[in-house]
Motif scaffolding. Structure first.
Motif, PDB file in Angstrom:
ATOM      1  N   GLU A  57       0.789  -1.209   0.068  1.00  0.00           N
ATOM      2  CA  GLU A  57      -0.001   0.091   0.043  1.00  0.00           C
ATOM      3  C   GLU A  57       0.968   1.314   0.041  1.00  0.00           C
ATOM      4  OE1 GLU A  57      -3.104  -0.451   2.844  1.00  0.00           O
ATOM      5  OE2 GLU A  57      -3.941   1.693   2.490  1.00  0.00           O
ATOM      6  N   LEU A  58       0.433   2.346  -0.864  1.00  0.00           N
ATOM      7  CA  LEU A  58       0.903   3.593  -0.818  1.00  0.00           C
ATOM      8  C   LEU A  58       0.318   4.549   0.136  1.00  0.00           C
ATOM      9  CD1 LEU A  58       1.166   3.366  -4.731  1.00  0.00           C
ATOM     10  CD2 LEU A  58       3.364   4.037  -3.260  1.00  0.00           C
ATOM     11  N   HIS A  59       1.155   5.382   0.803  1.00  0.00           N
ATOM     12  CA  HIS A  59       0.686   6.386   1.744  1.00  0.00           C
ATOM     13  C   HIS A  59       1.226   7.712   1.262  1.00  0.00           C
ATOM     14  CE1 HIS A  59      -1.111   3.116   4.364  1.00  0.00           C
ATOM     15  NE2 HIS A  59       0.009   2.517   4.264  1.00  0.00           N
ATOM     16  N   LEU A  60       0.499   8.737   1.211  1.00  0.00           N
ATOM     17  CA  LEU A  60       1.171   9.969   0.972  1.00  0.00           C
ATOM     18  C   LEU A  60       1.719  10.495   2.526  1.00  0.00           C
ATOM     19  CD1 LEU A  60       1.686  12.379  -0.914  1.00  0.00           C
ATOM     20  CD2 LEU A  60      -0.747  13.168  -0.210  1.00  0.00           C
ATOM     21  N   ILE A  61       2.863  10.997   2.279  1.00  0.00           N
ATOM     22  CA  ILE A  61       3.625  11.472   3.716  1.00  0.00           C
ATOM     23  C   ILE A  61       3.623  12.993   3.658  1.00  0.00           C
ATOM     24  CG2 ILE A  61       4.188   9.441   4.676  1.00  0.00           C
ATOM     25  CD1 ILE A  61       7.248   9.982   3.611  1.00  0.00           C
ATOM     26  N   HIS A  62       4.079  13.562   2.282  1.00  0.00           N
ATOM     27  CA  HIS A  62       4.263  14.949   2.183  1.00  0.00           C
ATOM     28  C   HIS A  62       3.993  15.297   0.730  1.00  0.00           C
ATOM     29  CE1 HIS A  62       6.551  15.453   5.993  1.00  0.00           C
ATOM     30  NE2 HIS A  62       7.272  14.100   5.502  1.00  0.00           N
ATOM     31  N   TYR A  63       3.659  16.675   0.672  1.00  0.00           N
ATOM     32  CA  TYR A  63       3.490  17.172  -0.671  1.00  0.00           C
ATOM     33  C   TYR A  63       3.720  18.581  -0.776  1.00  0.00           C
ATOM     34  CZ  TYR A  63      -1.414  18.468   0.478  1.00  0.00           C
ATOM     35  OH  TYR A  63      -2.652  18.703   1.257  1.00  0.00           O
ATOM     36  N   SER A  64       4.045  19.114  -1.999  1.00  0.00           N
ATOM     37  CA  SER A  64       4.429  20.653  -2.152  1.00  0.00           C
ATOM     38  C   SER A  64       3.822  20.989  -3.375  1.00  0.00           C
ATOM     39  CB  SER A  64       6.140  20.709  -2.278  1.00  0.00           C
ATOM     40  OG  SER A  64       6.422  22.004  -2.823  1.00  0.00           O
ATOM     41  N   TYR A  65       3.231  22.385  -3.243  1.00  0.00           N
ATOM     42  CA  TYR A  65       2.700  22.847  -4.441  1.00  0.00           C
ATOM     43  C   TYR A  65       3.639  23.900  -5.212  1.00  0.00           C
ATOM     44  CZ  TYR A  65      -1.707  22.115  -2.056  1.00  0.00           C
ATOM     45  OH  TYR A  65      -2.872  21.764  -1.508  1.00  0.00           O
ATOM     46  N   GLY A  66       4.870  24.141  -4.642  1.00  0.00           N
ATOM     47  CA  GLY A  66       5.746  24.894  -5.028  1.00  0.00           C
ATOM     48  C   GLY A  66       6.975  25.389  -4.063  1.00  0.00           C
ATOM     49  N   VAL A  67       7.952  26.090  -4.665  1.00  0.00           N
ATOM     50  CA  VAL A  67       8.812  26.540  -3.492  1.00  0.00           C
ATOM     51  C   VAL A  67       8.456  27.208  -2.512  1.00  0.00           C
ATOM     52  CG1 VAL A  67      10.792  28.075  -3.464  1.00  0.00           C
ATOM     53  CG2 VAL A  67      10.528  27.051  -5.672  1.00  0.00           C
ATOM     54  N   ASN A  68       8.800  26.805  -1.503  1.00  0.00           N
ATOM     55  CA  ASN A  68       8.629  27.245  -0.027  1.00  0.00           C
ATOM     56  C   ASN A  68       7.396  26.835   0.473  1.00  0.00           C
ATOM     57  OD1 ASN A  68      11.237  28.591   0.352  1.00  0.00           O
ATOM     58  ND2 ASN A  68      10.326  30.354  -0.683  1.00  0.00           N
ATOM     59  N   SER A  69       6.608  25.885  -0.220  1.00  0.00           N
ATOM     60  CA  SER A  69       5.429  25.258  -0.058  1.00  0.00           C
ATOM     61  C   SER A  69       5.391  23.746   0.297  1.00  0.00           C
ATOM     62  CB  SER A  69       4.256  25.530  -1.121  1.00  0.00           C
ATOM     63  OG  SER A  69       3.563  24.420  -1.197  1.00  0.00           O
ATOM     64  N   THR A  70       5.086  23.442   1.519  1.00  0.00           N
ATOM     65  CA  THR A  70       5.162  21.918   1.932  1.00  0.00           C
ATOM     66  C   THR A  70       3.760  21.729   2.757  1.00  0.00           C
ATOM     67  OG1 THR A  70       6.681  22.143   3.882  1.00  0.00           O
ATOM     68  CG2 THR A  70       7.518  21.578   1.761  1.00  0.00           C
ATOM     69  N   GLU A  71       3.305  20.394   2.588  1.00  0.00           N
ATOM     70  CA  GLU A  71       2.374  20.023   3.474  1.00  0.00           C
ATOM     71  C   GLU A  71       2.410  18.475   3.988  1.00  0.00           C
ATOM     72  OE1 GLU A  71      -0.113  23.660   2.857  1.00  0.00           O
ATOM     73  OE2 GLU A  71      -0.335  21.719   4.379  1.00  0.00           O
ATOM     74  N   LYS A  72       1.870  18.404   5.100  1.00  0.00           N
ATOM     75  CA  LYS A  72       1.814  17.120   5.380  1.00  0.00           C
ATOM     76  C   LYS A  72       0.738  16.322   4.807  1.00  0.00           C
ATOM     77  CE  LYS A  72       4.104  17.328   9.868  1.00  0.00           C
ATOM     78  NZ  LYS A  72       5.363  16.559   9.405  1.00  0.00           N
ATOM     79  N   GLY A  73       1.315  14.847   4.538  1.00  0.00           N
ATOM     80  CA  GLY A  73       0.093  14.136   3.787  1.00  0.00           C
ATOM     81  C   GLY A  73      -0.929  13.373   4.737  1.00  0.00           C
ATOM     82  N   ASP A  74      -1.393  12.316   4.400  1.00  0.00           N
ATOM     83  CA  ASP A  74      -2.423  11.428   5.042  1.00  0.00           C
ATOM     84  C   ASP A  74      -1.679  10.818   6.075  1.00  0.00           C
ATOM     85  OD1 ASP A  74      -4.039  10.930   1.990  1.00  0.00           O
ATOM     86  OD2 ASP A  74      -4.600  12.533   3.340  1.00  0.00           O
ATOM     87  N   LEU A  75      -0.706  10.277   6.324  1.00  0.00           N
ATOM     88  CA  LEU A  75      -0.057   9.443   6.892  1.00  0.00           C
ATOM     89  C   LEU A  75       1.049  10.145   7.585  1.00  0.00           C
ATOM     90  CD1 LEU A  75       0.506   6.113   8.113  1.00  0.00           C
ATOM     91  CD2 LEU A  75       2.577   6.283   6.427  1.00  0.00           C
ATOM     92  N   SER A  76       0.696  10.033   9.169  1.00  0.00           N
ATOM     93  CA  SER A  76       1.968  10.592   9.913  1.00  0.00           C
ATOM     94  C   SER A  76       3.055  10.325   9.726  1.00  0.00           C
ATOM     95  CB  SER A  76       1.468  10.752  11.386  1.00  0.00           C
ATOM     96  OG  SER A  76       2.218  11.451  12.158  1.00  0.00           O
ATOM     97  N   SER A  77       4.222  11.039   9.762  1.00  0.00           N
ATOM     98  CA  SER A  77       5.466  10.598   9.350  1.00  0.00           C
ATOM     99  C   SER A  77       6.440  11.735  10.250  1.00  0.00           C
ATOM    100  CB  SER A  77       5.826  10.810   8.039  1.00  0.00           C
ATOM    101  OG  SER A  77       7.258  10.684   7.870  1.00  0.00           O
TER     102      SER A  77
END
Lengths: 113, 115
Positions: free
Chosen positions: A42-62
């Motif tokens: 199974e694949l779990h999203l842990i981080h994502y980014s919309y662009g420079v200086n933008s980061t968000e946490k995903g669905d799985l706590s990491s």
């Protein structure tokens, strides 16, 4: 083949060590993602980014952290590796358009002993 | 929140026979649907996608998928399986509304094609 690269491909490291997994893409994509893939597939999203200086946490706590200082680079860092971090980590990127697919790197298989 | 279900952990098919890998989804907005394939120790490779238009979409390596809105399904199909098709297949969905960025994957289905 998509131009997205992950290094290292394989890493075995001792508990407590700090590690950084590298992900780079040459396609100029704004959106980038980190997924953790457990042995059960199974694949779990842990981080994502919309662009420079933008980061968000995903669905799985990491316990990992990410940064996005340059468009092409999205490294993932573990300050203190533990055996529970053993997994495959997949990086992906895509363009701004809502209907585009994501391109994946080859993955980094991390083993913490 | 969006979700994807792949009800079969493994699908077994003989070479030359048709194959189907099942996928159902749940999403609030219009679904953007994707299929990916993963070979051992590799990343995911994009196969095909449905965004809008014709319900039957064709992709790489002879694969196709049929979008069924009423059944909220997006099953992957191939008329004649090859041994080299043996791999892990993932279905994924993204909410098509502006601002929704997450691509959510199913749990994967292992396809085993026997000679």
């Amino acid at each position: 083949e998509a131009d997205i690269y992950q290094t290292p491909r394989y890493l075995v490291i001792g508990t407590g060590k700090k590690i950084t997994l590298e992900c780079s893409q040459t396609m100029g994509h704004d959106k980038m993602y980190w997924y953790q893939q457990d042995p059960g597939m199974e694949l779990h999203l842990i981080h994502y980014s919309y662009g420079v200086n933008s980061t968000e946490k995903g669905d799985l706590s990491s316990e990992s952290t990410v940064s996005r200082i340059r468009t092409e680079h999205f490294p993932l860092t573990l300050e203190s590796a533990r055996p529970s971090h053993t997994s495959q980590y997949l990086c992906a990127s895509r363009t701004q358009s809502q209907d585009t697919e994501a391109f994946f790197g080859q993955g980094t298989r991390l083993t913490v002993v | 929140a969006q979700s994807v279900a792949q009800p079969e952990d493994q699908v077994n098919v003989a070479e030359g026979n048709p194959l189907t890998v099942k996928c159902t989804y749940s999403v609030s907005g219009n679904p953007y649907l994707f299929w990916y394939v993963q070979y051992p120790n590799r990343g995911l490779q994009f196969l095909l996608k449905y965004i809008t238009g014709d319900n039957l979409v064709k992709g790489s390596y002879g694969f196709e998928a049929e979008f069924n809105k009423s059944q909220t399904s997006f099953h992957l199909k191939k008329p004649s399986a090859l041994v080299s098709d043996s791999a892990l297949y993932f279905c994924a969905v993204r909410d098509g509304r502006t601002g929704f960025q997450k691509l959510v994957f199913g749990t994967g289905t292992r396809l085993l094609v026997s000679p």
